[in-house]
Design an enzyme around this catalytic site. Structure first.
Site, PDB file in Angstrom:
ATOM      1  N   SER A 185      10.214  28.449  30.295  1.00 58.01           N
ATOM      2  CA  SER A 185      10.155  27.626  31.505  1.00 58.01           C
ATOM      3  C   SER A 185      10.985  26.342  31.325  1.00 58.01           C
ATOM      4  CB  SER A 185       8.692  27.362  31.863  1.00 58.01           C
ATOM      5  OG  SER A 185       8.593  26.910  33.184  1.00 58.01           O
ATOM      6  N   ASP A 282      10.981  36.011  39.480  1.00 55.36           N
ATOM      7  CA  ASP A 282      10.317  34.937  38.742  1.00 55.36           C
ATOM      8  C   ASP A 282       9.321  34.217  39.660  1.00 55.36           C
ATOM      9  OD1 ASP A 282       9.772  32.341  37.667  1.00 55.36           O
ATOM     10  OD2 ASP A 282      11.565  32.466  36.423  1.00 55.36           O
ATOM     11  N   HIS A 350       6.173  34.823  35.449  1.00 53.05           N
ATOM     12  CA  HIS A 350       7.103  33.750  35.075  1.00 53.05           C
ATOM     13  C   HIS A 350       7.446  33.980  33.603  1.00 53.05           C
ATOM     14  CE1 HIS A 350       9.139  29.978  35.150  1.00 53.05           C
ATOM     15  NE2 HIS A 350       8.192  29.271  34.578  1.00 53.05           N
TER      16      HIS A 350
END
Ligand SMILES: *[C@@H]1O[C@H](CO)[C@@H](O)[C@H](O)[C@H]1NC(C)=O
Ligand SMILES: *[C@@H]1O[C@H](CO)[C@@H](O)[C@H](O)[C@H]1NC(C)=O
Ligand SMILES: *[C@@H]1O[C@H](CO)[C@@H](O)[C@H](O)[C@H]1NC(C)=O
Ligand SMILES: *[C@@H]1O[C@H](CO)[C@@H](O)[C@H](O)[C@H]1NC(C)=O
Length: 400
Positions: A185, A282, A350
């Site tokens: 991330s 995502d 994610h």
């Protein structure tokens, strides 16, 4: 920066010697990941290698063993970004995880940092480091002046450098044969932006590479209406943290600084081999950056999880499909680079390495799990450029 293609004979011989004791290590894979205490950067406050609130930068270290003793994996965790005085102040006060190291509890390593050989077959016995993310700007800022109003510090770059310098002086990281920088991330973006810099700390290593997990945030300028939010967010981060001078010059000399926070504009110029692990659906990019996500507009909350997708309207599903198209198009717009690794899943998730349940339910492509694919790419056992073209709709892959 040194010539990265030059490999020192000494460090590669070390790898060969290591191979000889590999068999022995197969017998000894350890099962349980113990709690690891935090280490504060020595003299961190004096050096100014500090979090938003001025607390010292910190990391967690797990000693390598067996044939992993000369290998290093460094993990940069996620946690989005803060983008203004007010927002960063609130993070520094109310987010014990990403705003300060004042309350840095012991932690148990997981996924790519696990010392369990079954969970983490290729890196389990390496020296393992997790650097705390407490600067709010993907380890990219280095503003000398303290914010006069809030007393906040913007010093993530210094934390990154100080941790590596400390490991080089106190743990012989400078002798690394193999090294891998990885993050997810905001940490996946940090990995892209700091990849060559990481390499420059280890000029004598045999093999240095980077893996970005869920860090390929797209600009999506052709995605109708949707991406203004991502652009606004990144512009404010770049401005508040004064990142312009630290973003890659190869990008900033042709584009506005905020555009150089988007991987698509910097990846081509990174010299160190880079692996992009991402979902083309995502969820963070769709839920936070694409969908208008204000507290008063819950119309898009159907995009939050795979299970809630059934509540989306056909138009909303269309936007999700358009996201995938834009994502793949952006990826295909990158220069071809044989050293690049790719694992682009269509799971509605994610990050994978940031969440043990996503790791356990790891998607497979070409019959390889994420763990296997990244190991194959790292050790050059195979070319790994996998993209899930088969699933044109999001697929379910885990327990969330
Ligand atoms: C972690 O810190 C605690 C408290 O200081 C100590 O008792 C423990 O032995 C430490 N653990 C390790 C693995 O060093
Ligand atoms: C941060 O951790 C401290 C110590 O555990 C705790 O007292 C405090 O409430 C925590 N703050 C937040 C916002 O969770
Ligand atoms: C989304 O928002 C609607 C309207 O406020 C609410 O009824 C629903 O429970 C929410 N769904 C999720 C998954 O949060
Ligand atoms: C995938 O791997 C499994 C386990 O190694 C094997 O049994 C299976 O035949 C493989 N499938 C394909 C399509 O290669």
């Amino acid at each position: 920066m040194g010539n990265h293609s030059q490999v020192t004979v000494a460090s590669c011989l070390k790898v060969l010697v290591c191979l000889c004791i590999f068999v022995q290590s197969l017998v000894n894979g350890q099962d349980i990941d113990p709690l690891v205490n935090v280490t504060y950067i020595k003299g961190g406050v004096a050096k100014g290698a500090v979090c938003l609130d001025g607390s010292p930068g910190a990391y967690y270290f797990g000693q390598g063993f067996e044939d992993g003793i000369d290998n290093w994996i460094v993990y940069l965790p996620g946690g989005a970004w803060c983008y203004s005085e007010e927002n960063c102040l609130s993070r520094s006060k109310y987010n014990n995880n990403t705003g300060t190291t004042k309350y840095a509890a012991p932690k148990s390593f997981t996924t790519f940092l696990s010392q369990n050989r079954i969970i983490n077959p290729d890196f389990y016995n390496w020296n393992r480091v997790l650097i705390r993310y407490c600067d709010g700007a993907s380890f990219m800022a280095d503003v000398e002046a303290v914010d006069p109003v809030t007393k906040l510090y913007r010093r993530g770059r210094r934390i990154f450098a100080s941790v590596l310098e400390e490991l080089i002086t106190t743990k012989a990281m400078g002798n690394a044969a193999n090294a891998l920088l990885i993050g997810d991330s905001a940490g996946g973006l940090a990995t892209i932006l700091n990849c060559d810099r990481f390499h420059s700390f280890l000029p004598d290593a045999c093999r240095v590479k980077c893996v970005s997990d869920a860090g390929f945030f797209i600009r999506g300028k052709d995605l109708p209406g949707a991406f203004d939010h991502a652009m606004d967010y990144f512009s404010e981060v770049v401005k508040y943290h004064k990142l312009a001078e630290y973003l890659p010059k190869s990008c900033t000399q042709r584009l506005a600084p905020e555009l150089c926070f988007f991987p698509e504009n910097v990846v081509n110029d990174i010299k160190t081999p880079l692996f992009l692990l991402n979902s083309d659906f995502d969820t963070y990019q769709i839920y936070i950056l694409v969908a208008p996500n204000s507290p008063t507009d819950e119309g898009w909350n159907c995009t939050k999880t795979f299970a809630s997708l059934v509540n989306c309207t056909p138009d909303q599903l269309h936007v999700i499909m358009d996201f995938r198209t834009a994502f793949l198009k952006t990826l295909q717009g990158l220069d071809d680079n044989p050293s690049r690794g790719l694992f682009i899943t269509s799971c509605y998730i994610h990050s994978i390495s940031g969440y043990p349940h996503n790791w356990q339910g790891s998607p497979t492509l070409q019959n390889k799990t994420v763990q296997q694919a990244i190991g194959d790419w790292y050790f050059e056992r195979n070319i790994v450029q996998f993209i899930d073209y088969q699933h044109r709709h999001p697929i379910y892959c885990n327990g969330i």
